[in-house]
Scaffold this active site. Structure first.
Site, PDB file in Angstrom:
ATOM      1  N   ASN A   1      -8.487  -4.198  -7.617  1.00 39.66           N
ATOM      2  CA  ASN A   1      -8.985  -4.810  -6.382  1.00 39.66           C
ATOM      3  C   ASN A   1      -8.364  -4.221  -5.128  1.00 39.66           C
ATOM      4  O   ASN A   1      -8.471  -4.808  -4.045  1.00 39.66           O
ATOM      5  CB  ASN A   1      -8.746  -6.321  -6.419  1.00 39.66           C
ATOM      6  CG  ASN A   1      -9.287  -6.947  -7.686  1.00 39.66           C
ATOM      7  OD1 ASN A   1      -8.536  -7.456  -8.494  1.00 39.66           O
ATOM      8  ND2 ASN A   1     -10.592  -6.867  -7.893  1.00 39.66           N
TER       9      ASN A   1
ATOM     10  N   VAL B   1      -7.245  -4.421   0.367  1.00 35.95           N
ATOM     11  CA  VAL B   1      -7.507  -5.372  -0.698  1.00 35.95           C
ATOM     12  C   VAL B   1      -8.965  -5.803  -0.582  1.00 35.95           C
ATOM     13  O   VAL B   1      -9.462  -6.046   0.522  1.00 35.95           O
ATOM     14  CB  VAL B   1      -6.570  -6.594  -0.585  1.00 35.95           C
ATOM     15  CG1 VAL B   1      -6.943  -7.665  -1.589  1.00 35.95           C
ATOM     16  CG2 VAL B   1      -5.120  -6.171  -0.779  1.00 35.95           C
ATOM     17  N   CYS B   2      -9.641  -5.915  -1.698  1.00 34.37           N
ATOM     18  CA  CYS B   2     -11.036  -6.326  -1.730  1.00 34.37           C
ATOM     19  C   CYS B   2     -11.216  -7.639  -0.977  1.00 34.37           C
ATOM     20  O   CYS B   2     -10.570  -8.644  -1.284  1.00 34.37           O
ATOM     21  CB  CYS B   2     -11.478  -6.492  -3.183  1.00 34.37           C
ATOM     22  SG  CYS B   2     -13.180  -6.994  -3.372  1.00 34.37           S
ATOM     23  N   LEU B   3     -12.065  -7.628   0.036  1.00 30.17           N
ATOM     24  CA  LEU B   3     -12.261  -8.818   0.864  1.00 30.17           C
ATOM     25  C   LEU B   3     -12.800 -10.001   0.077  1.00 30.17           C
ATOM     26  O   LEU B   3     -12.425 -11.138   0.351  1.00 30.17           O
ATOM     27  CB  LEU B   3     -13.198  -8.501   2.034  1.00 30.17           C
ATOM     28  CG  LEU B   3     -12.624  -7.585   3.100  1.00 30.17           C
ATOM     29  CD1 LEU B   3     -13.671  -7.312   4.172  1.00 30.17           C
ATOM     30  CD2 LEU B   3     -11.390  -8.196   3.729  1.00 30.17           C
TER      31      LEU B   3
ATOM     32  N   VAL C   1     -12.092 -10.905  -2.840  1.00 28.32           N
ATOM     33  CA  VAL C   1     -10.984 -11.532  -3.558  1.00 28.32           C
ATOM     34  C   VAL C   1     -10.265 -12.533  -2.662  1.00 28.32           C
ATOM     35  O   VAL C   1      -9.987 -13.658  -3.065  1.00 28.32           O
ATOM     36  CB  VAL C   1      -9.992 -10.465  -4.091  1.00 28.32           C
ATOM     37  CG1 VAL C   1      -8.746 -11.108  -4.658  1.00 28.32           C
ATOM     38  CG2 VAL C   1     -10.669  -9.609  -5.142  1.00 28.32           C
TER      39      VAL C   1
END
Length: 146
Positions: A39, A47-49, A51
């Site tokens: 992620n 960082v993957c939004l 998530v």
């Protein structure tokens, strides 16, 4: 913060950007030094939004980011919503190989002694600037005395 699992022992610098609508919108979080994680974008550290947005609430603050969100992200990667497709695929296909790769990244990019060096350098620079300001203040005070 002590994380169990393959990220144990790694130390990362985290970049947090607060949007204008914070705390109603989640902050953007990124890792400054490299981390191998499904992620997290390997190149940018973002960082993957999805998530963070899935769990974000205006009741949260930055303490929650560091004490809850980041540890949860490290303990429970979500390979079904990847920013690093290679890490996600490896995690789903061969978890022991994925954990080995994570540990290799920890040893190469997230050693405590490497992270600790940067703040010390900055703080010593800050100390020098403070000393310079103090000496300027002393000179100015000395000149003003009769």
């Amino acid at each position: 913060m002590d994380i169990a699992g393959p990220y144990h022992g790694g130390v990362w610098r985290i970049k947090v950007e607060l949007p204008d609508a914070y705390p109603y919108r989640s902050p953007s979080i990124g890792f400054v030094n490299k981390i191998y994680h499904p992620n997290v974008d390997e190149m940018s550290g973002s960082v993957c939004l999805d998530v963070i947005n899935q769990t974000w609430s205006p009741m949260f603050d930055l303490v929650n980011v560091f004490e809850v969100f980041i540890p949860q992200l490290l303990l429970y990667p979500n390979p079904s919503d990847p920013l690093n497709g290679e890490a996600a695929a490896l995690m789903m296909r061969d978890k022991p190989a994925y954990e080995l790769r994570v540990k290799e990244y920890c040893e190469k990019y997230a050693k405590p002694e490497d992270i600790g060096a940067a703040p010390e350098e900055n703080s010593s620079d800050e100390e020098l600037s403070e000393d310079e300001y103090e000496s300027l203040d002393d000179e100015m005070a000395g000149q003003a005395d009769p």
